[in-house]
Design an enzyme around this catalytic site. Structure first.
Site, PDB file in Angstrom:
ATOM      1  N   ASN C 106      20.207 -76.744  28.553  1.00 28.37           N
ATOM      2  CA  ASN C 106      19.595 -76.659  29.884  1.00 28.37           C
ATOM      3  C   ASN C 106      18.082 -76.528  29.829  1.00 28.37           C
ATOM      4  O   ASN C 106      17.363 -77.124  30.632  1.00 28.37           O
ATOM      5  CB  ASN C 106      20.138 -75.419  30.618  1.00 28.37           C
TER       6      ASN C 106
ATOM      7  N   PHE D  50      19.496 -64.838  36.019  1.00 29.21           N
ATOM      8  CA  PHE D  50      20.359 -66.002  35.780  1.00 29.21           C
ATOM      9  C   PHE D  50      19.508 -67.199  35.408  1.00 29.21           C
ATOM     10  O   PHE D  50      18.401 -67.361  35.909  1.00 29.21           O
ATOM     11  CB  PHE D  50      21.159 -66.304  37.043  1.00 29.21           C
ATOM     12  N   GLU D  51      20.068 -68.053  34.560  1.00 29.74           N
ATOM     13  CA  GLU D  51      19.301 -69.212  34.117  1.00 29.74           C
ATOM     14  C   GLU D  51      18.908 -70.113  35.279  1.00 29.74           C
ATOM     15  O   GLU D  51      17.972 -70.898  35.182  1.00 29.74           O
ATOM     16  CB  GLU D  51      20.088 -70.022  33.086  1.00 29.74           C
ATOM     17  N   THR D  52      19.615 -70.004  36.393  1.00 35.16           N
ATOM     18  CA  THR D  52      19.296 -70.815  37.562  1.00 35.16           C
ATOM     19  C   THR D  52      18.018 -70.365  38.264  1.00 35.16           C
ATOM     20  O   THR D  52      17.510 -71.086  39.113  1.00 35.16           O
ATOM     21  CB  THR D  52      20.443 -70.723  38.576  1.00 35.16           C
ATOM     22  N   GLY D 130      22.800 -73.144  29.201  1.00 32.52           N
ATOM     23  CA  GLY D 130      21.697 -72.367  28.643  1.00 32.52           C
ATOM     24  C   GLY D 130      22.084 -71.575  27.395  1.00 32.52           C
ATOM     25  O   GLY D 130      21.289 -70.773  26.908  1.00 32.52           O
TER      26      GLY D 130
END
Lengths: 256, 321, 321, 256
Positions: C106, D50-52, D130
């Site tokens: 990612n 969070f990776e978001t 991730g």
């Protein structure tokens, strides 16, 4: 016909060069006037943005610096330098940057860093800021210069912002994908660059200016054979510039 | 998380987190959101040999240079818009050889801060190819690789993903010892909110080992978390919070106040000569115990004039000639 | 600037700006803000051989793969949280060898989009050193360097600014032909506003040659410019705007609606078998002239249940078992 | 004493490993429970992100994916992937990431990509997301695994996320500045890594589990000589987990 100052003429001439729909990377000073006047006269769809991150602000008042809070008001987006530079070099956008400098050479390379030896300069200027980046990445560049022999030099003391480099295809060979200076707007006339050699030539002289005067104030040989006379500013241009764009004459300075 | 142990005076914050010799990065841009209350304090504490890393810096940088706090600098632009096309004390220091100086462009400096913030080892761009920014070092060869001075200013190499000969400029990441910011709001949980342009402040903060934020207002956690989309930094990236209303004066703070044209013009004038500049420092910095005393010496009418319109964010009609 | 010539239906937008064989990037993340109305239209128009470039993609990606629109893909993650730890049609397609696939992480994909957005030729990171992401190619050697397929998946080299042997991973920048986003609001000047997390949408949009944005609401220019700090993209980076209320269903759109657990569970079940998946496509996509017809087939009570709370932004207490 | 499920035990054991003040990179599922329960019991100053891009959200309800709108509400900051990853690897932060995987090897290297040949996989999983980044850049990693022989393998089919690589100082030599797996929490016990060799060993077994069972379900030789028994969950832990953290049992699944 109304009298006008050099600055008024320069702002209007640069403004005339702006195509409608252009995405304009503006600095302060004359470039701000050129962009704003173009937007109000013939290029209403053009968009102004600033390296600081202000994208298409309302500009109800003239900013005096690219970080002026006036570039943050009524804008499409308030971002930062990173986003602004991503727009500057964006492949899909015909970005045009306005730049000024202390020195320019025959290929439109600019110095805004220092005179003399770089590490022991005689005169220090502010430095590149975003100028090197605009000259590297924008689709095209319009340059403002005071026309003086000490400023139009065969070789700049420090190459801050890349123009056509050594002329010909040297810019492309250096690794730049696009860009290069389109025109130099001075207090005497407009200079452009030969399509092949990329050497500067005189394209226009202002009313009342002789090509001899231009050559005399240029520190290198100029082709003046194609020079035509620039149309004087008309009443509408002057009115908009003086009454709407810079009513306080913050950038225009003293009236004619 | 709350502000316990983090909320302090400018004096405490500078004593604790800024040291002589540190590599320091300043938030803001030319005449907006300069962390002036923190910079006054650095000057008052007499810190020396700071290593400034700047994109386009104006008033805060010029004062630090003028007061003799700076030994080394990387910079893209030292100016103050129409008030000083080149910063006055900066120009003088460079011409006199008082500073070890190296030039980059604004985009290059932004990318270097960004790379530092992301933990990237370096970053590649095409900006600046064949210019003297790429060709000429400012720092002396003996200083290379010492302390925070990069071993190479930059490197040019082929792009492995393109046709051979396609050149790119590799730039070293920046990770300053400390970044100083001035923001509009900080929450009681340490969350930072910046209004208007954020310049490269967020990259500078995320890249640094230590972060000091001065702010106009401290607001309740509940309030600042009502709209997290507008926030700039979480509290765990901030070491010290200084409540400093008007803390960017004479530079602007969007939605709070405009820049102060009178003060900037006066500064531009007095900065030209050593005596008058020294008198400026004496009156406005050394002669004040803290930034509040500086503010108290200002003309209240001038402060009234620069108050921002709540919709526009600046002071419309302000006399800026 | 206004929306003249840009405001169009999903059908028009896809006809004009998406072509078989294009490299396509999808906004959103797993079960949030997937551009479903645009993806339905791509499937209806029967586009083939799309080259998807994804970080973590869920429902939109899985539908496109299942409907046979995708020939090639770069991806970090294909899943839908608890509703599908691995996207069902995606898994099936990969196991059957129906897809040419290459894996990144990612962060790597985000950096590649970011580099594309910034016009950088490549970007260096330390993430993934010595992993199979770095060691193993997914695409066949014959495809390397053809069309948008990078000549190298990535390259490992020394960091010139560190001690010798300090390795970095160089990643090629991504510049998709077209990026499809779903946003909460677009102004009549084309300005895009995203609420809540923006994921990598802004990088994906700025990196692309063409951008289509579907949105919940179109609001007046004056309104969207009242707070420019909250805006995500200027209008000049957007080619087509599609007014598509509920356009992300069954994925969530913060402040408008939650994800639809019933629909996602139903999808997860029918996606397992070819026949039932085909029936899903027939009923919900091929059997609808447009996304409005799809929405009209949904249970109005279910849509009521997923309506977002105006403060929380999601549907509190929604039965998500 | 209350009965409890494997999932409850795993969530609580992982939660106990979280130091107060840690900055936690959470995924969905068990990691969400572990982070939330730790925050509510002994690590109130720890922060979840969070990776978001959701940083320190209120988490009044459990998110079912890292892009769930529940990670955007009451947060310190709503950003994007780029900002989240800058926090993950931040030098000044002791970030701890929770990861799961399909396979793990003796040095804590993880596979969440595929079984069999990468280009013609027998089973395809979601991919890194991730995870590779967290394993590369975080200060430390806590791993959740179902304890099965097919999952604890001498060599992973695809190395998605770097653990201690080949053991010893190989991780550092590869170019990583920090990080590495701290512990593996399974449904049978807790495994840690030898300080020198970085080989996995059995540190704890759950009440009622024998070290023989652990060895039998591990596809490589384990040092079990240091294994102690894990304390059973107490009433407070179970109450908070069941009543406050996951009252709908969205992640916990069926009760004991």
């Amino acid at each position: 016909m109304a009298d006008y100052t050099d600055k008024e003429m320069m702002a209007l001439c640069a403004g005339r060069l702006v195509p409608n729909g252009a995405v304009l990377f503006a600095g302060t000073g004359l470039s701000m006037l050129a962009a704003t006047v173009a937007k109000r006269i013939h290029a209403p769809e053009s968009v102004v943005f600033f390296e600081t991150g202000g994208i298409d602000p309302a500009l109800d008042e003239l900013p005096l610096a690219v970080a002026d809070p006036r570039v943050m008001s009524g804008s499409a987006m308030n971002a930062g330098l990173i986003e602004a530079f991503s727009i500057l070099g964006h492949r899909r956008l015909s970005t045009i940057a306005f730049l000024g400098a202390a020195q320019i050479d025959p290929y439109g390379n600019l110095n805004s860093t220092a005179l003399g030896d770089y590490r022991h300069p005689k005169v220090r200027f502010p430095g590149s800021g975003g100028a090197c980046d605009a000259a590297s990445l924008a689709w095209g560049v319009i340059i403002f210069m005071q026309h003086e022999k000490k400023r139009f030099v065969p070789k700049v003391d420090y190459l801050t912002s890349p123009g056509w480099l050594d002329g010909g295809d040297s810019r492309q060979k250096a690794g730049f994908k696009r860009g290069g200076p389109l025109a130099v707007v001075t207090n005497l006339g407009i200079l452009k660059f030969h399509p092949e050699t990329k050497h500067m030539y005189l394209a226009e002289v202002y009313p009342g200016v002789s090509v001899e005067e231009v050559q005399e104030k240029t520190g290198f040989e100029l082709d003046v054979s194609q020079a035509v006379e620039t149309p004087a500013p008309n009443e509408q241009e002057l009115r908009i510039l003086r009454e709407e764009v810079d009513p306080q004459r913050l950038i225009l300075g003293p009236a004619a | 998380m709350d502000l316990t142990g983090k909320l302090m005076t400018a004096k405490q914050a500078v004593e604790k987190f800024v040291h002589s010799g540190d590599q320091v990065s300043l938030g803001g841009f030319t005449l907006s959101r300069n962390p002036m209350s923190l910079v006054h304090e650095i000057i008052r504490q007499g810190l020396k040999d700071l290593y400034l890393v700047c994109h386009s810096q104006g008033q805060a940088m010029d004062l630090l240079v003028g007061a003799g706090c700076v030994g080394r600098m990387e910079i893209a632009y030292g100016g103050l818009g129409r008030f000083a096309p080149t910063c006055v004390r900066f120009r003088r220091a460079v011409q006199q050889g008082d500073l070890s100086l190296e030039d980059y462009s604004n985009y290059q400096m932004s990318l270097r801060f960004w790379a530092g913030a992301m933990g990237l080892p370096m970053i590649a761009t095409k900006t600046g190819l064949n210019t003297d920014i790429v060709k000429k070092d400012g720092f002396s060869p003996e200083d290379r690789g010492k302390g925070k001075v990069p071993g190479l200013k930059l490197a040019v190499q082929d792009n492995p993903f393109a046709e051979p000969g396609d050149k790119v400029v590799l730039l070293p990441a920046l990770n300053p010892d400390v970044t100083l910011l001035h923001a509009q709001q900080v929450g009681t949980d340490g969350t930072v909110r910046i209004k208007g342009l954020s310049f490269a402040d967020l990259e500078q903060a995320r890249a640094a080992d230590r972060v000091i934020v001065s702010c106009e207002e401290i607001v309740p956690k509940e309030q600042i978390r009502q709209d997290p989309d507008q926030n700039a930094l979480p509290g765990f990236l901030v070491d010290a919070v200084v409540h400093a209303p008007l803390g960017a004066h004479p530079t602007a703070c969007h939605y709070f106040y405009d820049y102060d044209p009178q003060h900037l013009k006066m500064y531009g004038k007095v900065a030209k000569e050593n005596e008058s500049f020294q008198a400026y420092l004496d009156k406005w910095i050394y002669g004040c115990r803290d930034f509040e005393e500086y503010l108290a010496k200002l003309d209240p009418a001038a402060l009234e004039r620069i108050k921002a319109d709540p919709v526009l964010g600046y002071a419309p009609g302000l006399d800026r000639r």
